[in-house]
Design a protein around this motif. Structure first.
Motif: not given
Length: 244
Positions: A132, A166, A168-169, A171-172, A209, A212
């Motif tokens: 996270w 994945q 979700f993680f 792309k951060r 994105d 995000l």
């Protein structure tokens, strides 16, 4: 020799890799080239110039060369690895080997059509306790590497990242406007899924994105609370001037 380190932090140490590469012949993280070849062929042409980061002793470079990719520069920060792999592929015209740090690539701007990494960034992040949030030191390392990758890409060039992380993680880390690329992803594998991210230089982030990225910036630098200001003397005086 048992190549598993006694502590994950050793994956960041060049001494660990030098020692490992002196005896280990070949190891392919996240599967061999054949596992994701069908995805790569949609995004990388055979005549393009390719830079492979953290090449290690993987068979990927040789397999790609055999598949018709003939302009491949390989880098790794282990001189032992580069010496062994250079000797192993001595007869491969158009393939070169360089000892470098991914944060300081010794290539000119816009030098490559494609920059490719497979599990190299994963190895950098092995000490992180949670997906996270990446710690400041690791975050700075990744940012330096991605900045260098973007610098070395031609307009329209692609950064291809192969990882177990994945979307979700991951792309951060990748979805940032300053890198000047878009982000898409694909997956492969049976039972355990791996991911192939394709960042295209010069394309804008998708609306999702971009949102995000904005959210991450807001989380890091939240807006200061708006405090109700006390009324000024002038604001209070106007009540006295009302004619009742």
């Amino acid at each position: 020799m048992d190549y598993l380190p006694d502590d994950n932090s050793r994956y960041k140490d060049v001494e660990y890799w030098d020692e490992r590469y002196r005896t280990e012949q070949c190891y392919d993280w996240l599967g061999s080239f054949s596992k994701f070849q069908h995805i790569l062929e949609k995004h990388v042409r055979k005549d393009e110039s390719i830079l492979i980061l953290g090449c290690g002793n993987s068979s990927m470079s040789g397999d790609m060369y055999g598949a018709g990719y003939r302009s491949i520069a390989n880098v790794d920060y282990s001189s032992v690895c580069i010496g062994a792999m250079s000797a192993r592929h001595r007869g491969c015209t158009g393939m070169s080997w360089h000892q470098m740090d991914v944060r300081r690539l010794g290539f000119p701007d816009t030098a490559f059509d494609v920059v490719l990494e497979k599990a190299t960034l994963d190895a950098i992040m092995v000490e992180e306790k949670t997906p996270w949030e990446v710690g400041p030191q690791t975050g700075a390392f990744i940012h330096q590497a991605l900045t260098e990758i973007s610098r070395c890409l031609k307009p329209g060039g692609r950064f291809v990242s192969i990882t177990f992380a994945q979307p979700f993680f991951r792309k951060r880390l990748y979805a940032r406007g300053e890198y000047d690329w878009s982000v898409t992803h694909h997956s492969y594998g049976e039972g355990f899924e791996y991911f192939v991210y394709v960042m295209t230089k010069g394309e804008k982030l998708s609306p999702a994105d971009a949102a995000l990225e904005r959210k991450q910036r807001e989380d890091l630098h939240p807006a200061p609370p708006v405090l109700a200001s006390a009324p000024s003397d002038d604001e209070e005086d106007f009540l006295c001037n009302i004619d009742l």
